[in-house]
Design a protein around this motif. Structure first.
Motif, mmCIF file in Angstrom:
data_model
loop_
_atom_site.group_PDB
_atom_site.id
_atom_site.type_symbol
_atom_site.label_atom_id
_atom_site.label_comp_id
_atom_site.label_asym_id
_atom_site.label_seq_id
_atom_site.Cartn_x
_atom_site.Cartn_y
_atom_site.Cartn_z
ATOM 1 N N VAL A 152 0.870 -1.171 0.000
ATOM 2 C CA VAL A 152 0.000 0.000 0.000
ATOM 3 C C VAL A 152 0.910 1.227 0.000
ATOM 4 C CG1 VAL A 152 -1.754 1.316 1.237
ATOM 5 C CG2 VAL A 152 -1.828 -1.195 1.260
ATOM 6 N N LYS A 153 0.781 2.069 -1.010
ATOM 7 C CA LYS A 153 1.637 3.250 -1.093
ATOM 8 C C LYS A 153 1.230 4.276 -0.031
ATOM 9 C CE LYS A 153 2.644 2.886 -6.039
ATOM 10 N NZ LYS A 153 2.561 3.584 -7.354
ATOM 11 N N PRO A 154 2.216 4.933 0.588
ATOM 12 C CA PRO A 154 1.868 5.995 1.552
ATOM 13 C C PRO A 154 1.278 7.191 0.811
ATOM 14 C CG PRO A 154 4.229 5.941 1.177
ATOM 15 C CD PRO A 154 3.668 4.750 0.459
ATOM 16 N N ARG A 155 0.420 7.929 1.459
ATOM 17 C CA ARG A 155 -0.197 9.105 0.860
ATOM 18 C C ARG A 155 0.229 10.335 1.659
ATOM 19 N NH1 ARG A 155 -6.438 8.876 0.740
ATOM 20 N NH2 ARG A 155 -6.169 9.517 2.926
ATOM 21 N N ASP A 156 0.815 11.296 0.956
ATOM 22 C CA ASP A 156 1.273 12.520 1.618
ATOM 23 C C ASP A 156 0.091 13.338 2.125
ATOM 24 O OD1 ASP A 156 3.972 12.063 1.279
ATOM 25 O OD2 ASP A 156 4.117 13.205 -0.588
ATOM 26 N N GLY A 196 -2.101 12.842 5.891
ATOM 27 C CA GLY A 196 -1.857 11.784 4.911
ATOM 28 C C GLY A 196 -2.121 10.419 5.524
ATOM 29 N N ARG A 197 -1.489 9.390 4.943
ATOM 30 C CA ARG A 197 -1.722 8.023 5.413
ATOM 31 C C ARG A 197 -0.444 7.213 5.218
ATOM 32 N NH1 ARG A 197 -5.335 4.950 1.418
ATOM 33 N NH2 ARG A 197 -3.329 4.956 0.330
ATOM 34 N N PRO A 198 -0.026 6.448 6.252
ATOM 35 C CA PRO A 198 1.162 5.600 6.083
ATOM 36 C C PRO A 198 0.876 4.466 5.112
ATOM 37 C CG PRO A 198 0.117 5.168 8.203
ATOM 38 C CD PRO A 198 -0.595 6.343 7.616
ATOM 39 N N GLY A 199 1.949 3.899 4.582
ATOM 40 C CA GLY A 199 1.808 2.795 3.640
ATOM 41 C C GLY A 199 2.455 1.525 4.162
ATOM 42 N N GLN A 200 2.285 0.451 3.427
ATOM 43 C CA GLN A 200 2.892 -0.840 3.740
ATOM 44 C C GLN A 200 3.749 -1.252 2.542
ATOM 45 O OE1 GLN A 200 2.516 -2.672 6.638
ATOM 46 N NE2 GLN A 200 1.341 -0.966 7.493
ATOM 47 N N LYS A 221 6.924 -3.657 5.998
ATOM 48 C CA LYS A 221 7.084 -2.676 7.063
ATOM 49 C C LYS A 221 6.299 -1.417 6.720
ATOM 50 C CE LYS A 221 11.363 -0.554 5.350
ATOM 51 N NZ LYS A 221 12.754 -0.194 5.716
ATOM 52 N N GLU A 222 5.973 -0.652 7.768
ATOM 53 C CA GLU A 222 5.201 0.574 7.574
ATOM 54 C C GLU A 222 6.097 1.688 7.023
ATOM 55 O OE1 GLU A 222 1.997 1.959 10.398
ATOM 56 O OE2 GLU A 222 3.486 3.544 10.733
ATOM 57 N N ILE A 223 5.575 2.395 6.057
ATOM 58 C CA ILE A 223 6.293 3.516 5.448
ATOM 59 C C ILE A 223 5.504 4.790 5.722
ATOM 60 C CG2 ILE A 223 7.192 4.503 3.320
ATOM 61 C CD1 ILE A 223 8.607 1.978 4.125
ATOM 62 N N LYS A 224 6.159 5.748 6.358
ATOM 63 C CA LYS A 224 5.477 6.998 6.655
ATOM 64 C C LYS A 224 5.505 7.916 5.434
ATOM 65 C CE LYS A 224 6.448 6.976 11.622
ATOM 66 N NZ LYS A 224 7.074 7.718 12.756
ATOM 67 N N LEU A 255 5.537 13.842 3.381
ATOM 68 C CA LEU A 255 4.998 15.153 3.729
ATOM 69 C C LEU A 255 3.867 14.979 4.740
ATOM 70 C CD1 LEU A 255 5.467 18.115 2.988
ATOM 71 C CD2 LEU A 255 3.720 17.880 1.217
ATOM 72 N N THR A 256 4.055 15.513 5.947
ATOM 73 C CA THR A 256 3.054 15.386 7.005
ATOM 74 C C THR A 256 2.265 16.686 7.147
ATOM 75 O OG1 THR A 256 4.583 16.178 8.712
ATOM 76 C CG2 THR A 256 4.591 13.816 8.244
ATOM 77 N N ALA A 257 1.135 16.583 7.825
ATOM 78 C CA ALA A 257 0.307 17.772 8.051
ATOM 79 C C ALA A 257 1.051 18.807 8.888
ATOM 80 C CB ALA A 257 -0.994 17.361 8.746
#
Length: 616
Positions: A324-328, A343-347, A375-378, A381-383
């Motif tokens: 699952v791609k992370p979303r900024d 956004g949303r972390p990815g796998q 593994k989780e990928i953050k 770009l975060t809020a």
């Protein structure tokens, strides 16, 4: 007691001390002698002795005489020692024939530097033998020099026995410095075709067939050894010989053959199964061949590895089902104000673990299964980061208009690209590329055929109309005062665009780029109606105003008429005059003009195209 002392300075002003031995008369007690120390003292002090007896000094007198001798000897030795150890540099020390002994560090530096200048040492040519060639270099060209400070320091630290400091001498070699990189470059040029690069071992794949490339030794210069030879031999009066050294790669022919037999061939003999908690993917031999790399380091040692990026490309989208791609985080404009949205972390499969585990099973002929570690990928770009970029107000806005409503293919292309750019955030210092942001704009991406200019005439082409959005985006960033990096106006001028300040685009050759040259983030906000498209730039306002001043049109040309074969590919036009014009972007801040940029473009006269034959 007899004591003699004589000092005669020789020609070199270093003293010689000669002292005779001191002897005492027989001191054995006679028959009348007493062993009583006190009585003995009394006799020595009061009894002058019988007439004719040898004169015997008393014990106290002998002690006093011995002390006097010691005082004279020690005093003389102290003076000699002070002489021998005078200055920072031991006496008798010479550098390149210059006497620096017995001086302070500063005096020795001055004396040595003056003598080197008088002798012209710094200009002494460097004569070298490189292989079979002889070359003479100027010291300044390779940073060659005597380090006088370091040389005197070395001379001061030279060990010298106390006696050697009085009568000895010693020669201390100068400390020579050289720019090893410049020397190496000069020597390589002088060596010419005498050197040859080595060939490192390699294993390459043609399809799924591996092939070994055997290593070959090279013949070259060793930079460090060359510098050492020059430092030691420059001022020797003889040419300095720099040898050519044969260098062999660390991986031998036998070892590359072993890698071929034990890894490369078995690797592509069968597929590998990749299992995860979300599913299974088969990695075919072709994908293995494209991702298995044999990389040589600086020593020529060959090391196998799995290039996970190449593996992803070879597998196409097969890994999408497992990841699952992370979303900024993104910015949205609500109520006239930009606001950050989380956004949303990815796998994602751990690339290091996948590379290691896949490489481990490739030599096997039996079970070839790898368990992927996810593994989780953050998001990058975060809020929180967005909130601190200073995106708080609208800085500029630009609108262009089109006909045909939203149903025409051209309008649909404009809307499609506007949607893709909407919400894009450009960080401080970053360059935005429209081609890079959207990628290819083809049928698969939702774009349709519409008129485009190709070879000077309008023809149907996928993505026609995107250039209008490009012009809209260019003007919005232009009036925001952002830095123009790349744009190209159209060949012909269209009245729906401002002259000169407009841009076309064509995948992949023509692009539009701008750089965010401010300390704040930039948000691109797009919107559209049935007859217009708008781009707004949100950030922190820096300038009072950005205006365009036009020069007059010049070199005006009129269109010619061209008749084309009628058919679907023929698009008629009325023709447009050609001209050259200058446009100046004038930027004001604090009531003053802080920047004035000139843009110039030459428009061709668009021919009047007629679909059909010319009249007789």
């Amino acid at each position: 007691m007899t004591l003699y002392g004589e000092t005669r300075p020789p020609a070199d002003d270093r003293p010689t001390i000669k002292v005779t031995a001191v002897t005492w008369p027989d001191d054995e007690p006679g028959p009348a002698a007493t062993t009583d120390p006190e009585a003995s003292d009394r006799l020595e002090a009061n009894d002058p002795g019988a007439p004719g007896d040898p004169v015997r000094p008393s014990r106290r007198l002998r002690i006093l005489l011995a002390a006097g001798v010691a005082t004279v000897v020690l005093g003389t030795a102290a003076g000699v020692g002070a002489y021998a150890y005078a200055g920072d540099v031991p006496r008798g020390t010479r550098v390149l024939g210059t006497e620096v002994g017995g001086r302070s560090h500063a005096d020795a530096v001055r004396e040595l530097r003056a003598e080197l200048d008088r002798a012209g040492t710094s200009a002494t040519p460097l004569r070298m033998v490189v292989g079979k060639k002889t070359v003479t270099l100027a010291p300044a060209d390779v940073g060659l020099a005597v380090d006088v400070e370091a040389t005197v320091a070395a001379a001061a630290n030279a060990r010298a026995h106390p006696v050697s400091r009085l009568v000895g001498s010693r020669e201390v070699s100068p400390v020579v410095t050289v720019d090893a990189a410049r020397l190496d470059a000069a020597l390589r040029k002088a060596a010419g075709d005498q050197t040859r690069e080595w060939t490192v071992a390699a294993i390459i794949f043609t399809g799924t067939t591996p092939k070994a490339v055997c290593p070959k030794p090279g013949l070259s210069l060793d930079r460090q050894k060359s510098a050492e030879a020059v430092r030691a031999g420059w001022l020797s009066g003889q040419p300095v010989t720099v040898p050519l050294v044969e260098a062999r790669p660390a991986t031998s022919s036998e070892q590359v053959d072993q890698l071929l037999a034990e890894l490369a061939r078995p690797a592509v003999a069968a597929p590998v199964t990749l299992r995860t908690a979300k599913g299974t993917v088969t990695i075919p031999p072709a994908a293995i061949a494209r991702s298995l790399r044999f990389t040589a380091d600086d020593t020529g040692k060959l090391t196998p590895r799995i290039d996970v990026k190449r593996l992803r490309t070879a597998l196409g989208g097969k890994l999408d089902a497992l990841e699952v791609k992370p979303r900024d985080a993104r910015m949205v404009v609500k109520g006239g104000k930009p606001k950050p949205v989380d956004g949303r972390p990815g796998q994602q499969l751990d690339p290091a673990a996948l590379s290691r585990d896949l490489l481990a099973v490739l030599p096997r002929s039996g079970e070839r299964t790898v368990t992927g570690q996810v593994k989780e990928i953050k998001p990058e770009l975060t809020a929180e980061k967005l909130a601190g970029l200073g995106i708080k107000e609208r800085v500029s806005r630009f609108t262009t208009r089109f006909t045909g409503g939203l149903s025409s293919p051209r309008s649909q292309n404009i809307v499609q690209v506007a949607k893709e750019v909407d919400g894009a955030v450009v960080l401080p210092g970053e360059t935005f590329s429209l081609n890079g942001h959207t990628g290819e704009r083809g049928y698969d991406q939702g774009y349709q055929d519409a008129p485009v200019i190709l070879d000077g005439k309008l023809v149907p082409g996928v993505g026609g109309g995107v250039s209008q959005f490009t012009t809209t985006l260019f003007n919005a960033t232009y009036y925001a005062g952002l830095q123009d990096v790349e744009h190209k106006p159209h060949s012909y001028w269209f009245s729906r665009y401002p002259a000169v300040i407009e841009s076309t685009i064509f995948w992949p050759n023509l692009d539009f780029k701008f750089r965010n040259n401010t300390p704040y983030g930039v948000l691109l906000d797009t919107s559209y109606t049935a007859g217009s498209v708008t781009v707004s730039v949100w950030s922190t306002k820096i300038y009072d105003s950005v205006r365009t001043e036009y020069g007059p049109r010049r070199d005006i040309t009129t269109p010619k008429t061209i008749h084309l074969e009628p058919g679907p590919s023929c698009i008629p036009s009325n023709g447009i005059n050609g001209f050259t014009q200058d446009a100046f972007r004038v930027i004001r801040k604090d009531g003053k003009v802080v920047k004035r940029e000139k843009f110039t473009w030459r428009y061709l006269a668009e021919p009047r195209y007629v679909c059909g034959p010319a009249p007789d």
